[in-house]
Design a protein around this motif. Structure first.
Motif, PDB file in Angstrom:
ATOM      1  N   THR A   1       4.699  13.280  -6.516  1.00  0.00           N
ATOM      2  CA  THR A   1       5.922  13.887  -5.982  1.00  0.00           C
ATOM      3  C   THR A   1       6.987  12.810  -5.780  1.00  0.00           C
ATOM      4  O   THR A   1       6.713  11.613  -5.882  1.00  0.00           O
ATOM      5  N   LEU A   2       8.200  13.267  -5.449  1.00  0.00           N
ATOM      6  CA  LEU A   2       9.278  12.319  -5.145  1.00  0.00           C
ATOM      7  C   LEU A   2       8.912  11.449  -3.946  1.00  0.00           C
ATOM      8  O   LEU A   2       9.324  10.278  -3.883  1.00  0.00           O
ATOM      9  N   ASP A   3       8.153  11.993  -3.024  1.00  0.00           N
ATOM     10  CA  ASP A   3       7.726  11.180  -1.874  1.00  0.00           C
ATOM     11  C   ASP A   3       6.850  10.015  -2.317  1.00  0.00           C
ATOM     12  O   ASP A   3       6.906   8.932  -1.733  1.00  0.00           O
ATOM     13  N   ASP A   4       6.039  10.231  -3.343  1.00  0.00           N
ATOM     14  CA  ASP A   4       5.214   9.135  -3.871  1.00  0.00           C
ATOM     15  C   ASP A   4       6.103   8.024  -4.444  1.00  0.00           C
ATOM     16  O   ASP A   4       5.792   6.838  -4.314  1.00  0.00           O
ATOM     17  N   ILE A   5       7.205   8.426  -5.086  1.00  0.00           N
ATOM     18  CA  ILE A   5       8.140   7.424  -5.620  1.00  0.00           C
ATOM     19  C   ILE A   5       8.828   6.689  -4.472  1.00  0.00           C
ATOM     20  O   ILE A   5       8.985   5.462  -4.507  1.00  0.00           O
ATOM     21  N   ARG A   6       9.217   7.447  -3.449  1.00  0.00           N
ATOM     22  CA  ARG A   6       9.857   6.816  -2.284  1.00  0.00           C
ATOM     23  C   ARG A   6       8.951   5.761  -1.656  1.00  0.00           C
ATOM     24  O   ARG A   6       9.403   4.722  -1.201  1.00  0.00           O
ATOM     25  N   LYS A   7       7.644   6.055  -1.616  1.00  0.00           N
ATOM     26  CA  LYS A   7       6.685   5.155  -0.945  1.00  0.00           C
ATOM     27  C   LYS A   7       6.233   3.996  -1.833  1.00  0.00           C
ATOM     28  O   LYS A   7       5.616   3.057  -1.346  1.00  0.00           O
ATOM     29  N   LEU A   8       6.524   4.075  -3.133  1.00  0.00           N
ATOM     30  CA  LEU A   8       6.030   3.055  -4.064  1.00  0.00           C
ATOM     31  C   LEU A   8       6.666   1.697  -3.755  1.00  0.00           C
ATOM     32  O   LEU A   8       7.888   1.548  -3.756  1.00  0.00           O
ATOM     33  N   ASN A   9       5.834   0.713  -3.484  1.00  0.00           N
ATOM     34  CA  ASN A   9       6.329  -0.642  -3.210  1.00  0.00           C
ATOM     35  C   ASN A   9       6.391  -1.418  -4.519  1.00  0.00           C
ATOM     36  O   ASN A   9       5.417  -2.034  -4.950  1.00  0.00           O
ATOM     37  N   ARG A  10       7.558  -1.373  -5.163  1.00  0.00           N
ATOM     38  CA  ARG A  10       7.712  -2.036  -6.463  1.00  0.00           C
ATOM     39  C   ARG A  10       7.683  -3.553  -6.336  1.00  0.00           C
ATOM     40  O   ARG A  10       7.509  -4.263  -7.333  1.00  0.00           O
ATOM     41  N   HIS A  11       7.869  -4.078  -5.127  1.00  0.00           N
ATOM     42  CA  HIS A  11       7.922  -5.535  -4.950  1.00  0.00           C
ATOM     43  C   HIS A  11       6.537  -6.180  -4.974  1.00  0.00           C
ATOM     44  O   HIS A  11       6.417  -7.395  -5.101  1.00  0.00           O
ATOM     45  N   LYS A  12       5.487  -5.363  -4.850  1.00  0.00           N
ATOM     46  CA  LYS A  12       4.121  -5.904  -4.887  1.00  0.00           C
ATOM     47  C   LYS A  12       3.714  -6.274  -6.311  1.00  0.00           C
ATOM     48  O   LYS A  12       2.818  -7.076  -6.525  1.00  0.00           O
ATOM     49  N   GLN A  13       4.364  -5.653  -7.287  1.00  0.00           N
ATOM     50  CA  GLN A  13       3.955  -5.797  -8.688  1.00  0.00           C
ATOM     51  C   GLN A  13       5.208  -6.060  -9.520  1.00  0.00           C
ATOM     52  O   GLN A  13       5.942  -5.145  -9.857  1.00  0.00           O
ATOM     53  N   ARG A  14       5.442  -7.314  -9.873  1.00  0.00           N
ATOM     54  CA  ARG A  14       6.693  -7.664 -10.549  1.00  0.00           C
ATOM     55  C   ARG A  14       6.796  -7.056 -11.945  1.00  0.00           C
ATOM     56  O   ARG A  14       7.865  -6.654 -12.379  1.00  0.00           O
ATOM     57  N   GLN A  15       5.674  -7.043 -12.678  1.00  0.00           N
ATOM     58  CA  GLN A  15       5.671  -6.501 -14.037  1.00  0.00           C
ATOM     59  C   GLN A  15       4.869  -5.197 -14.056  1.00  0.00           C
ATOM     60  O   GLN A  15       3.918  -5.046 -13.291  1.00  0.00           O
ATOM     61  N   PRO A  16       5.228  -4.253 -14.948  1.00  0.00           N
ATOM     62  CA  PRO A  16       4.653  -2.899 -14.857  1.00  0.00           C
ATOM     63  C   PRO A  16       3.184  -2.782 -15.224  1.00  0.00           C
ATOM     64  O   PRO A  16       2.535  -1.823 -14.826  1.00  0.00           O
ATOM     65  N   GLY A  17       2.634  -3.719 -15.990  1.00  0.00           N
ATOM     66  CA  GLY A  17       1.219  -3.635 -16.340  1.00  0.00           C
ATOM     67  C   GLY A  17       0.934  -2.525 -17.341  1.00  0.00           C
ATOM     68  O   GLY A  17       1.839  -1.971 -17.970  1.00  0.00           O
ATOM     69  N   GLN A  18      -0.336  -2.182 -17.481  1.00  0.00           N
ATOM     70  CA  GLN A  18      -0.787  -1.213 -18.495  1.00  0.00           C
ATOM     71  C   GLN A  18      -1.089   0.172 -17.923  1.00  0.00           C
ATOM     72  O   GLN A  18      -1.426   1.084 -18.672  1.00  0.00           O
ATOM     73  N   SER A  19      -1.002   0.338 -16.614  1.00  0.00           N
ATOM     74  CA  SER A  19      -1.283   1.650 -16.025  1.00  0.00           C
ATOM     75  C   SER A  19      -0.571   1.750 -14.681  1.00  0.00           C
ATOM     76  O   SER A  19      -0.021   0.769 -14.179  1.00  0.00           O
ATOM     77  N   GLY A  20      -0.577   2.955 -14.107  1.00  0.00           N
ATOM     78  CA  GLY A  20       0.027   3.154 -12.795  1.00  0.00           C
ATOM     79  C   GLY A  20       1.404   3.791 -12.860  1.00  0.00           C
ATOM     80  O   GLY A  20       1.981   3.991 -13.932  1.00  0.00           O
ATOM     81  N   LEU A  21       1.932   4.128 -11.679  1.00  0.00           N
ATOM     82  CA  LEU A  21       3.209   4.841 -11.595  1.00  0.00           C
ATOM     83  C   LEU A  21       4.350   4.072 -12.231  1.00  0.00           C
ATOM     84  O   LEU A  21       5.178   4.637 -12.943  1.00  0.00           O
ATOM     85  N   MET A  22       4.445   2.758 -11.956  1.00  0.00           N
ATOM     86  CA  MET A  22       5.563   2.000 -12.485  1.00  0.00           C
ATOM     87  C   MET A  22       5.553   2.005 -14.012  1.00  0.00           C
ATOM     88  O   MET A  22       6.587   2.235 -14.653  1.00  0.00           O
ATOM     89  N   MET A  23       4.392   1.766 -14.604  1.00  0.00           N
ATOM     90  CA  MET A  23       4.305   1.779 -16.058  1.00  0.00           C
ATOM     91  C   MET A  23       4.741   3.129 -16.611  1.00  0.00           C
ATOM     92  O   MET A  23       5.523   3.208 -17.567  1.00  0.00           O
ATOM     93  N   GLU A  24       4.259   4.215 -16.005  1.00  0.00           N
ATOM     94  CA  GLU A  24       4.605   5.540 -16.520  1.00  0.00           C
ATOM     95  C   GLU A  24       6.093   5.830 -16.369  1.00  0.00           C
ATOM     96  O   GLU A  24       6.715   6.427 -17.257  1.00  0.00           O
ATOM     97  N   MET A  25       6.695   5.396 -15.263  1.00  0.00           N
ATOM     98  CA  MET A  25       8.129   5.621 -15.057  1.00  0.00           C
ATOM     99  C   MET A  25       8.969   4.903 -16.109  1.00  0.00           C
ATOM    100  O   MET A  25      10.061   5.354 -16.464  1.00  0.00           O
ATOM    101  N   LEU A  26       8.465   3.794 -16.635  1.00  0.00           N
ATOM    102  CA  LEU A  26       9.218   3.008 -17.609  1.00  0.00           C
ATOM    103  C   LEU A  26       8.890   3.355 -19.065  1.00  0.00           C
ATOM    104  O   LEU A  26       9.694   3.075 -19.957  1.00  0.00           O
ATOM    105  N   TRP A  27       7.731   3.966 -19.338  1.00  0.00           N
ATOM    106  CA  TRP A  27       7.240   4.030 -20.707  1.00  0.00           C
ATOM    107  C   TRP A  27       7.009   5.422 -21.282  1.00  0.00           C
ATOM    108  O   TRP A  27       6.960   5.583 -22.501  1.00  0.00           O
TER     109      TRP A  27
END
Length: 478
Positions: free
Chosen positions: A340-366
């Protein structure tokens, strides 16, 4: 009456004509129809693989080249194309194997030999980066005393005293048009100021459009500075009454990526509450190393400038919510319906500088949309694809009218898919000087109605795309 095989060959020939005209989607369609009539001809699969490479559908290209190789294990072009696609998705070890096979089958193939050497070099570089990677690497700003850097009296640009000014932006815009750079002191000041600004923003920025304001959403610009100038000429430059949101991928491929990045950052510094930037999959270290931005920073400024940009990219927000109606992010939706949007609000993007191969950040970018329901493997070889039912459920669950994303070329510059609930906008016309697409942007007023605007590419100085890429494998994608 023509046989299915003869009809298939005619469709392949039409595909070749579309390919020569740089209409890659049409070429894919013709090759697909040819394959439907005759799926035993390896050339059809190999040609479609090459068309997929041009549309950046590298995962599909690998699949098709593999099929061509199964049909003809000595098909050098198929190995070459599969190797190129592997290199494009940063799998150089797999590319090395295929280039070696090319050379083994055809020892006189000079191009394959050159690409093999380049890929082996990339493998060694990646091993080196992995070996020296440390968890808490010091910031590139450490030991950088910007205040002590003198601007020489001979510098012919507007001076920056304190904060950003419109006068400086106007002067910088013209300098870039004329092939000039700005002083390194100002480069450092801009990146450091914006790194702090965006770091403090939430992972999903939430924007309401005031009564007398228009917001423009732009897709990928990929270092095509002169086309961005055309967009501003047609649509107006950023101001307090005309807000802009750039939805990622403003660097790499095009050879004016530093110019675009500095111009966007300068506008962000001047009007932090009226100018917004989402991170794209090309605002990442691994992409920048091979698609040109790192090389461009080093050529025009310094390695430290690239490292500071890298730190600022990892601080960028991942999404923007416009009026609680439009969820804007670079790639697309998720492998899990429960996000949900709340999951995006809670996502701490500063813990992971690069998106990696899995997870919310990778999916949002790819991730990318597909026409079929459900989810499917990525045509890129990274991430996955999501269908209209996935988009519908996400919008209903989060009270949204639509998802706006970028990440993919569209021949008309934009496309409304998934019953209008998934909108792609792409703002780099004649992408990489080789795709006959238009560019587009979306204007949104206080009524939250979407107005789609298209524009065409304009001439630019004779510097080819990927001019600063570090190796010929990547340049060959152009």
């Amino acid at each position: 009456m023509a046989t299915p095989e003869a009809k298939a060959t005619e469709l392949k020939n039409q595909g070749n004509k579309a390919f020569a005209a740089h209409d890659w989607p049409a070429a894919v369609d013709f090759y697909t129809k040819a394959i439907e009539l005759n799926d035993k001809e390896p050339t059809f699969w190999s040609n479609r693989a090459q068309a997929y490479i041009k549309t950046e559908a590298y995962g599909f290209a690998i699949r098709d080249a593999t099929k061509a190789i199964e049909l003809n294990p000595s098909f050098v072009k198929a190995y070459y194309r599969r190797a190129t696609a592997y290199a494009a998705i940063l799998k150089p070890k797999d590319a090395v194997k295929d280039f070696k096979t090319c050379v083994k089958i055809d020892p006189g193939n000079k191009d394959a030999k050159l690409k093999l050497v380049e890929c082996e070099k990339i493998v060694r570089q990646l091993a080196f980066f992995a070996a020296i990677e440390v968890g808490d690497e010091p910031s590139a700003a450490e030991g950088l005393d910007v205040d002590s850097i003198a601007v020489e009296p001979a510098y012919d640009g507007v001076r920056l005293e304190g904060g950003m000014t419109q006068e400086f932006i106007d002067d910088m815009t013209e300098r870039f048009k004329n092939g000039k750079t700005i002083h390194k002191k100002y480069v450092y000041q801009i990146i450091l100021a914006v790194r702090k600004l965006v770091y403090d923003e939430p992972t999903m920025v939430e924007v309401e459009i005031p009564e007398d304001v228009e917001l423009t959403v732009c897709g990928d610009t990929h270092g095509q500075y002169f086309d961005l100038m055309e967009l501003f000429r047609l649509n107006g430059t950023p101001s307090e009454k005309h807000w802009y949101l750039f939805n990622g991928d403003f660097v790499d491929r095009g050879s004016w990526s530093t110019e675009i990045a500095l111009l966007l950052y300068a506008n962000k510094w001047l009007r932090p509450n009226c100018f917004f930037i989402n991170r794209g999959n090309h605002e990442t270290d691994d992409m920048n190393r091979v698609y040109g931005f790192e090389g461009e920073c080093k050529a025009k400024y310094s390695e430290r400038v690239f490292k500071l940009f890298s730190e600022s990219f990892s601080a960028l927000p991942l999404a923007t919510l416009i009026g609680k109606k439009y969820f804007v992010l670079h790639g697309g939706l998720f492998s899990d319906d429960n996000v949900t949007l709340d999951d995006i609000r809670k996502l701490n993007r500063h813990k992971q500088r690069q998106p990696g191969q899995s997870g919310l950040m990778m999916e949002m970018l790819w991730t990318d949309p597909q026409t079929e329901p459900g989810r499917g493997p990525s045509k890129r070889g990274v991430g996955m694809q999501f269908g209209p039912d996935v988009t519908k459920r996400f919008c209903e669950r989060n009270g949204l009218e639509a998802v706006i994303r970028s990440h993919e070329v569209r021949m008309d510059g934009y496309e409304e898919e998934h019953d209008g609930k998934c909108i792609t906008v792409f703002s780099a016309p004649k992408y990489c000087d080789m795709t006959e697409n238009r560019g587009a942007y979306i204007n949104i007023g206080p009524d939250y109605k979407l107005k789609f605007c298209q524009f065409d590419a304009v001439p630019h100085p004779n510097i080819r795309p990927m001019a600063y890429a570090q190796n010929s494998v990547m340049s060959s994608l152009m």
